[in-house]
Design a protein around this motif. Sequence first.
Motif, PDB file in Angstrom:
ATOM      1  N   UNK A  72       0.809  -1.221   0.000  1.00 25.66           N
ATOM      2  CA  UNK A  72       0.000   0.000   0.000  1.00 25.66           C
ATOM      3  C   UNK A  72       0.845   1.274   0.000  1.00 25.66           C
ATOM      4  N   UNK A  73       2.023   1.199   0.583  1.00 25.62           N
ATOM      5  CA  UNK A  73       2.875   2.393   0.650  1.00 25.62           C
ATOM      6  C   UNK A  73       3.461   2.703  -0.721  1.00 25.62           C
ATOM      7  N   UNK A  74       3.797   3.959  -0.925  1.00 22.52           N
ATOM      8  CA  UNK A  74       4.349   4.424  -2.197  1.00 22.52           C
ATOM      9  C   UNK A  74       5.852   4.128  -2.230  1.00 22.52           C
ATOM     10  N   UNK A  75       6.164   2.830  -2.333  1.00 25.14           N
ATOM     11  CA  UNK A  75       7.541   2.351  -2.263  1.00 25.14           C
ATOM     12  C   UNK A  75       7.826   1.448  -3.458  1.00 25.14           C
ATOM     13  N   UNK A  76       8.977   1.647  -4.075  1.00 25.76           N
ATOM     14  CA  UNK A  76       9.420   0.771  -5.157  1.00 25.76           C
ATOM     15  C   UNK A  76      10.567  -0.097  -4.663  1.00 25.76           C
ATOM     16  N   UNK A  77      10.742  -1.260  -5.302  1.00 27.73           N
ATOM     17  CA  UNK A  77      11.874  -2.121  -5.006  1.00 27.73           C
ATOM     18  C   UNK A  77      12.620  -2.396  -6.301  1.00 27.73           C
TER      19      UNK A  77
END
Length: 243
Positions: A72-77
């Motif tokens: 849900x968080x605005x995080x990329x990997x």
Amino acid sequence: MDSLIFISKDEYGPKIVREEEEKLKGIVKSLGILPTIESKVVICVEGENDINFIRNINQAIDDFKSIIDLEKANISMIGMKGSNLVNWVNRNYLKNSNVIEFHLYDNDREDYRKTIEEIKANNDGRRFGEITSKREMENYIPPELIEEEFGINLDLEKMNWDNVDVPKLLVSKIMQHIKCSKKREEAIKGCLNGQLSKKITKEHLIYCNSYEEIKSWFEQVAYLYNKNWYEQLLQSPTTSLNN
């Protein structure tokens, strides 16, 4: 990085650049700047298997999910694909963006450790990093889950599980029929970090003395995520903290 598209041109005509490092190098060279990337935090790991492991345990264990929900968080990997991570750190590709980087790498290679040491020594406020205490992500898979999954006995009394080359060990036990050793190890890594990592519980990690370490990864990511959100809030010309 999938949202970024870079098209280069050579003697054969235009082509889409898909490899992440080359894509960013092309953008930097052509524009002199990096576009604003939507993610507030980028988690940089070695490869796709590490991405799967981190995502799966985040979703499988409620304690971790409550700290920061990676879905849900605005995080990329991003998978750094081995030696690419050194170039990424040295060239600081995202220095002109609004993104905070959290680097997490295995401790099985000296260059990985040096990379994290450089990030910490630089202390630029945009890049942070940790080295795993265990050899690789596969060493965080509880051995009893592996024994159950593959129907084997690992004879754990004769080994230090934290430092075992798990994929190579399993290849020697269950995948001798596949000739290419690289394909065998990749298949094992895919299984361990894919479906099997979804079965890991909090109790497994506590028993293996891994719970607090993995929890600290997500706590750091959550801190950086919230820190970046607050900084962007302060910088917004339309924001008033009194409202």
